[in-house]
Design an enzyme around this catalytic site. Structure first.
Site, PDB file in Angstrom:
ATOM      1  N   ASP A   1       1.791   6.960   0.316  1.00 57.65           N
ATOM      2  CA  ASP A   1       0.752   6.099  -0.239  1.00 57.65           C
ATOM      3  C   ASP A   1       0.923   5.896  -1.740  1.00 57.65           C
ATOM      4  OD1 ASP A   1      -1.620   4.810   0.889  1.00 57.65           O
ATOM      5  OD2 ASP A   1      -2.714   5.952  -0.631  1.00 57.65           O
TER       6      ASP A   1
ATOM      7  N   ASN B   1      -2.890 -10.635  17.012  1.00 56.32           N
ATOM      8  CA  ASN B   1      -1.897 -10.515  15.945  1.00 56.32           C
ATOM      9  C   ASN B   1      -0.753  -9.633  16.427  1.00 56.32           C
ATOM     10  OD1 ASN B   1      -2.700  -7.843  15.613  1.00 56.32           O
ATOM     11  ND2 ASN B   1      -3.233  -8.043  13.478  1.00 56.32           N
TER      12      ASN B   1
ATOM     13  N   ASN C   1       0.815  -1.216   0.000  1.00 50.41           N
ATOM     14  CA  ASN C   1       0.000   0.000   0.000  1.00 50.41           C
ATOM     15  C   ASN C   1       0.847   1.263   0.000  1.00 50.41           C
ATOM     16  OD1 ASN C   1      -2.454   1.723   0.658  1.00 50.41           O
ATOM     17  ND2 ASN C   1      -1.290   2.015   2.558  1.00 50.41           N
TER      18      ASN C   1
ATOM     19  N   HIS D   1      -6.829   0.149   2.897  1.00 49.42           N
ATOM     20  CA  HIS D   1      -6.339   1.426   2.383  1.00 49.42           C
ATOM     21  C   HIS D   1      -6.038   1.368   0.896  1.00 49.42           C
ATOM     22  CE1 HIS D   1      -6.323   2.744   6.525  1.00 49.42           C
ATOM     23  NE2 HIS D   1      -5.867   1.537   6.800  1.00 49.42           N
TER      24      HIS D   1
ATOM     25  N   ASP E   1      -1.090  -6.400   3.597  1.00 46.84           N
ATOM     26  CA  ASP E   1      -1.133  -5.421   4.686  1.00 46.84           C
ATOM     27  C   ASP E   1      -1.941  -4.201   4.258  1.00 46.84           C
ATOM     28  OD1 ASP E   1       0.239  -4.341   7.268  1.00 46.84           O
ATOM     29  OD2 ASP E   1       0.675  -2.779   5.786  1.00 46.84           O
TER      30      ASP E   1
ATOM     31  N   ARG F   1      -8.478   5.507   1.415  1.00 45.39           N
ATOM     32  CA  ARG F   1      -7.736   4.822   0.359  1.00 45.39           C
ATOM     33  C   ARG F   1      -6.772   5.717  -0.412  1.00 45.39           C
ATOM     34  NH1 ARG F   1     -13.115   1.508  -1.227  1.00 45.39           N
ATOM     35  NH2 ARG F   1     -12.802  -0.292   0.129  1.00 45.39           N
TER      36      ARG F   1
ATOM     37  N   ARG G   1      -5.262 -18.770  12.423  1.00 48.27           N
ATOM     38  CA  ARG G   1      -3.839 -18.427  12.447  1.00 48.27           C
ATOM     39  C   ARG G   1      -3.406 -18.346  13.907  1.00 48.27           C
ATOM     40  NH1 ARG G   1      -2.468 -12.810   9.808  1.00 48.27           N
ATOM     41  NH2 ARG G   1      -3.266 -12.069  11.799  1.00 48.27           N
TER      42      ARG G   1
ATOM     43  N   GLU H   1      -5.718  -7.737   4.958  1.00 49.26           N
ATOM     44  CA  GLU H   1      -5.921  -7.131   6.278  1.00 49.26           C
ATOM     45  C   GLU H   1      -6.904  -5.976   6.151  1.00 49.26           C
ATOM     46  OE1 GLU H   1      -4.095  -4.535   9.865  1.00 49.26           O
ATOM     47  OE2 GLU H   1      -3.680  -4.111   7.777  1.00 49.26           O
TER      48      GLU H   1
ATOM     49  N   ARG I   1      -0.210 -12.194   2.861  1.00 55.28           N
ATOM     50  CA  ARG I   1      -1.091 -11.313   3.630  1.00 55.28           C
ATOM     51  C   ARG I   1      -0.935  -9.944   2.998  1.00 55.28           C
ATOM     52  NH1 ARG I   1       0.108  -7.188   7.508  1.00 55.28           N
ATOM     53  NH2 ARG I   1      -1.547  -6.819   9.003  1.00 55.28           N
TER      54      ARG I   1
HETATM   55  C1  AAO Z   1       5.006   4.163  12.673  1.00 53.83           C
HETATM   56  C2  AAO Z   1       4.761   5.113  13.833  1.00 53.83           C
HETATM   57  C3  AAO Z   1       3.892   6.268  13.385  1.00 53.83           C
HETATM   58  C4  AAO Z   1       4.545   6.972  12.207  1.00 53.83           C
HETATM   59  C5  AAO Z   1       4.760   5.956  11.093  1.00 53.83           C
HETATM   60  C6  AAO Z   1       5.464   6.542   9.883  1.00 53.83           C
HETATM   61  O1  AAO Z   1       4.129   4.403  14.906  1.00 53.83           O
HETATM   62  O2  AAO Z   1       3.737   7.163  14.464  1.00 53.83           O
HETATM   63  O3  AAO Z   1       3.713   8.004  11.742  1.00 53.83           O
HETATM   64  O4  AAO Z   1       5.554   4.879  11.591  1.00 53.83           O
HETATM   65  O5  AAO Z   1       6.717   7.005  10.260  1.00 53.83           O
HETATM   66  C7  AAO Z   1       2.817  -0.569  11.918  1.00 53.83           C
HETATM   67  C8  AAO Z   1       2.624   0.135  13.264  1.00 53.83           C
HETATM   68  C9  AAO Z   1       2.580   1.636  13.115  1.00 53.83           C
HETATM   69  C10 AAO Z   1       3.811   2.118  12.368  1.00 53.83           C
HETATM   70  C11 AAO Z   1       3.781   1.448  10.996  1.00 53.83           C
HETATM   71  C12 AAO Z   1       4.953   1.858  10.107  1.00 53.83           C
HETATM   72  O6  AAO Z   1       1.417  -0.331  13.859  1.00 53.83           O
HETATM   73  O7  AAO Z   1       2.576   2.206  14.435  1.00 53.83           O
HETATM   74  O8  AAO Z   1       3.781   3.532  12.251  1.00 53.83           O
HETATM   75  O9  AAO Z   1       3.883   0.024  11.189  1.00 53.83           O
HETATM   76  O10 AAO Z   1       6.143   1.569  10.718  1.00 53.83           O
HETATM   77  C13 AAO Z   1      -4.931   0.935  10.863  1.00 53.83           C
HETATM   78  C14 AAO Z   1      -4.845   0.252   9.504  1.00 53.83           C
HETATM   79  C15 AAO Z   1      -4.222  -1.116   9.554  1.00 53.83           C
HETATM   80  C16 AAO Z   1      -2.912  -1.096  10.321  1.00 53.83           C
HETATM   81  C17 AAO Z   1      -3.203  -0.548  11.704  1.00 53.83           C
HETATM   82  C18 AAO Z   1      -1.958  -0.502  12.575  1.00 53.83           C
HETATM   83  O11 AAO Z   1      -6.161   0.166   8.951  1.00 53.83           O
HETATM   84  O12 AAO Z   1      -3.976  -1.511   8.222  1.00 53.83           O
HETATM   85  O13 AAO Z   1      -3.705   0.795  11.559  1.00 53.83           O
HETATM   86  N1  AAO Z   1      -2.291  -2.417  10.374  1.00 53.83           N
HETATM   87  C19 AAO Z   1      -1.198  -2.770   9.430  1.00 53.83           C
HETATM   88  C20 AAO Z   1      -0.092  -3.562  10.108  1.00 53.83           C
HETATM   89  C21 AAO Z   1       0.673  -2.690  11.055  1.00 53.83           C
HETATM   90  C22 AAO Z   1       1.379  -1.592  10.276  1.00 53.83           C
HETATM   91  C23 AAO Z   1       0.624  -1.112   9.118  1.00 53.83           C
HETATM   92  C24 AAO Z   1      -0.592  -1.643   8.737  1.00 53.83           C
HETATM   93  C25 AAO Z   1       1.294  -0.172   8.231  1.00 53.83           C
HETATM   94  O14 AAO Z   1      -0.650  -4.687  10.715  1.00 53.83           O
HETATM   95  O15 AAO Z   1       1.622  -3.434  11.797  1.00 53.83           O
HETATM   96  O16 AAO Z   1       1.628  -0.475  11.172  1.00 53.83           O
HETATM   97  O17 AAO Z   1       2.050  -0.974   7.311  1.00 53.83           O
HETATM   98  C26 AAO Z   1      -9.309   2.011  13.515  1.00 53.83           C
HETATM   99  C27 AAO Z   1      -9.422   1.620  12.075  1.00 53.83           C
HETATM  100  C28 AAO Z   1      -8.304   0.716  11.638  1.00 53.83           C
HETATM  101  C29 AAO Z   1      -6.977   1.298  12.022  1.00 53.83           C
HETATM  102  C30 AAO Z   1      -6.975   1.518  13.551  1.00 53.83           C
HETATM  103  C31 AAO Z   1      -5.662   2.050  14.075  1.00 53.83           C
HETATM  104  O18 AAO Z   1      -9.581   0.876  14.359  1.00 53.83           O
HETATM  105  O19 AAO Z   1     -10.629   0.944  11.872  1.00 53.83           O
HETATM  106  O20 AAO Z   1      -8.371   0.557  10.239  1.00 53.83           O
HETATM  107  O21 AAO Z   1      -5.947   0.379  11.671  1.00 53.83           O
HETATM  108  O22 AAO Z   1      -8.005   2.443  13.846  1.00 53.83           O
HETATM  109  O23 AAO Z   1      -5.420   3.297  13.521  1.00 53.83           O
HETATM  110  C32 AAO Z   1     -11.672   0.501  17.958  1.00 53.83           C
HETATM  111  C33 AAO Z   1     -12.424   0.654  16.643  1.00 53.83           C
HETATM  112  C34 AAO Z   1     -11.534   0.279  15.488  1.00 53.83           C
HETATM  113  C35 AAO Z   1     -10.382   1.185  15.505  1.00 53.83           C
HETATM  114  C36 AAO Z   1      -9.665   0.936  16.813  1.00 53.83           C
HETATM  115  C37 AAO Z   1      -8.453   1.773  16.990  1.00 53.83           C
HETATM  116  O24 AAO Z   1     -11.315  -0.864  18.188  1.00 53.83           O
HETATM  117  O25 AAO Z   1     -13.549  -0.170  16.668  1.00 53.83           O
HETATM  118  O26 AAO Z   1     -12.191   0.380  14.259  1.00 53.83           O
HETATM  119  O27 AAO Z   1     -10.521   1.246  17.896  1.00 53.83           O
HETATM  120  O28 AAO Z   1      -8.809   3.128  17.012  1.00 53.83           O
END
Ligand code: AAO
Length: 494
Positions: free
Chosen positions: A164, A295, A97, A198, A194, A155, A334, A230, A192
């Site tokens: 992006d 996870n 992405n 988005h 990721d 997206r 998983r 994901e 997977r």
């Molecule tokens: C890091 C730093 C950031 C910096 C960035 C760039 O932490 O501060 O800005 O680098 O320099 C992982 C880490 C991130 C890290 C990133 C890059 O987790 O901290 O950022 O690597 O190094 C969203 C996405 C989902 C994503 C998830 C973490 O939709 O795709 O955030 N997961 C994958 C991977 C993950 C990875 C990335 C993607 C990026 O598994 O390891 O990040 O490659 C809502 C939304 C979700 C959203 C969450 C969190 O969820 O629905 O889509 O996930 O928020 O933002 C309730 C709600 C639920 C909500 C949740 C949290 O449960 O019901 O909907 O609360 O608010």
């Protein structure tokens, strides 16, 4: 005919294994037998030095060259070859992405030394230039996703600052497909995707259409890669998981969040309510779902799921949750394989949630050592090797394709169910002892509980269960047992 790698009895266009292991950050020198393993992103990523080498730097690609903290391309090839040769299939966590964060700076601080400039969006190792990114299509004030209720933002804008990619461009699609096809030619069995939420489903579909069939050295000709996307859909947002079914499996995040509540007995939940677990709880169709108790994100407070998520840190509850998942027919499952880190909670948040894998003083990742009792050393948790979890994976394989049968509950937190005439499991998650005689549906005989022990030769190393000629058996489970559940199956019958 389009086929995927699959056990003969699975159905639908995207077939899959019964259970995947999710190996976080492990080095490329491991091989086991009879399983499917998902590994951390193998391609070149940015080196983040503040904080020092966090696990999440691997989610910030710099190029598609295969060198990372887990090892070189040669080491990756060697691992995949050795694994495939013994029937262990490797799935790759594919970060397509985006590239690194916009604040990533410029230089060669990347795991293969490729030059990049996050400011000008130049990635020489691919190469990508500023023309290959989405910023012109994002209309938020700071270029970030600000509102998950707006499909276009989710997206076309940046997820946590990550640059992006413009996946509608033929050039970008071609680069990504070449990356994935290289992995397929090495012998990888699937991906997977990721941050699939988005990406536009149509862009993913186009990229998938460019993928080769799996390597015929190990897979039947015409076998398609397994894809799981994901997509975090807990309800209440503009994007729904169902938009992605056409591309392959989709992560069902409700599963771990709700199961955590049930096992913890939070929000008035009880195990008895699991009777209609699955679609009955508002989950996606079973044949679309990839499910997991935790996870790599939500085991440390990232991503979604919240406080109810069960992890290895609370091993007793965790084993109950994982055993339930593996016994239940819903979805492709998983299991995690993690490392331990030193947690430090400040105001309820672990400020050490960034810490990377166990490492030596020179920064290299520590190897996974195996202790005399078969657990892992060097701070590797290896949940997949815990007897209770490993044996439940075998249970799942043994009962694969069997119906969900012989449900019983006490109206509270004691439950039991079977899988046809091949397996039966009983849980006591009450604060009092259980003593019940239940209909198992199994052939008469003496079975070894595969939780307290297992079958070894002609004896059981743990509890024995006697099933009568009518299929009934008496189960006694102490509420203070370390593992308050019993599982029996036909391959652990004396
Ligand atoms: C890091 C730093 C950031 C910096 C960035 C760039 O932490 O501060 O800005 O680098 O320099 C992982 C880490 C991130 C890290 C990133 C890059 O987790 O901290 O950022 O690597 O190094 C969203 C996405 C989902 C994503 C998830 C973490 O939709 O795709 O955030 N997961 C994958 C991977 C993950 C990875 C990335 C993607 C990026 O598994 O390891 O990040 O490659 C809502 C939304 C979700 C959203 C969450 C969190 O969820 O629905 O889509 O996930 O928020 O933002 C309730 C709600 C639920 C909500 C949740 C949290 O449960 O019901 O909907 O609360 O608010």
């Amino acid at each position: 005919m389009v086929r995927s790698y699959a056990p003969a009895n699975s159905a639908g266009p995207v077939d899959s294994p019964t259970t995947l292991q999710h190996w976080t950050e492990q080095v490329w020198n491991r091989a086991a037998a009879g399983c499917w393993i998902m590994v951390s992103p193998p391609n070149e990523n940015i080196i983040v030095s503040n904080p020092w080498r966090p696990w999440y730097e691997r989610y910030q690609p710099v190029s598609y060259k295969l060198c990372s903290r887990s090892g070189t391309e040669a080491q990756f090839r060697d691992m995949v070859t050795r694994c495939n040769n013994v029937g262990v299939y490797i799935y790759v966590d594919a970060i397509i992405n985006h590239m690194c964060g916009s604040g990533g700076g410029a230089g060669t601080h990347s795991t293969c030394g490729s030059y990049f400039n996050a400011g000008t969006k130049e990635f020489s190792g691919v190469p990508y230039s500023s023309l290959d990114f989405n910023d012109n299509k994002c209309y938020t004030s700071n270029g970030e996703i600000q509102n998950y209720g707006d499909v276009n933002q989710v997206r076309n804008c940046r997820l946590v600052g990550l640059l992006d990619l413009a996946l509608e461009k033929d050039y970008v699609r071609g680069k990504i497909a070449a990356f994935l096809n290289n992995l397929i030619s090495i012998g990888v069995a699937g991906f997977r995707l990721d941050a699939a939420k988005h990406m536009w489903p149509g862009d993913i579909s186009n990229i998938i259409s460019r993928l080769s069939n799996l390597n015929t050295k190990w897979f039947p000709s015409g076998t398609r890669p397994l894809i799981f996307q994901e997509v975090i859909d807990l309800g209440g947002e503009a994007i729904s998981a169902s938009e992605y079914y056409g591309n392959g499996r989709v992560t069902e995040f409700k599963y771990g969040a709700k199961l955590g509540n049930v096992v913890r007995k939070w929000n008035g939940e009880k195990m008895a309510y699991l009777k209609n677990w699955g679609e009955g709880w508002g989950f996606m169709p079973s044949n679309r779902a990839l499910v997991f108790v935790d996870n790599h994100d939500n085991q440390r407070g990232h991503g979604a799921g919240g406080a109810s998520i069960l992890t290895f840190w609370e091993s007793r509850l965790y084993k109950i949750g994982v055993a339930f998942m593996l016994a239940h027919p819903y979805g492709v499952t998983r299991v995690m394989s993690s490392y331990r880190w030193s947690r430090n909670f400040v105001n309820g948040k672990d400020v050490n949630d960034w810490i990377g894998p166990p490492s030596n003083s020179d920064g290299s990742t520590k190897s996974v050592t195996i202790n005399a009792d078969t657990t892992c050393g060097n701070d590797w948790v290896c949940e997949h090797r815990w007897r209770q979890i490993k044996n439940m994976v075998i249970f799942r394989n043994t009962v694969d394709g069997q119906a969900f049968t012989n449900w019983w509950d006490n109206g509270g937190n004691q439950i039991a169910f079977g899988r046809g005439n091949r397996g039966f499991i009983v849980f006591n998650n009450e604060s009092w002892n259980m003593d019940a005689t239940l209909n198992t549906g199994l052939p008469a005989g003496t079975y070894c509980d595969v939780i307290s022990g297992q079958k070894e030769g002609t004896r059981c190393t743990g509890v024995q269960v006697t099933v009568s000629s009518t299929g009934s058996a008496r189960f006694t489970i102490s509420s203070s047992a370390e593992d308050p559940f019993i599982a029996i199956h036909v391959n652990a019958k004396l």
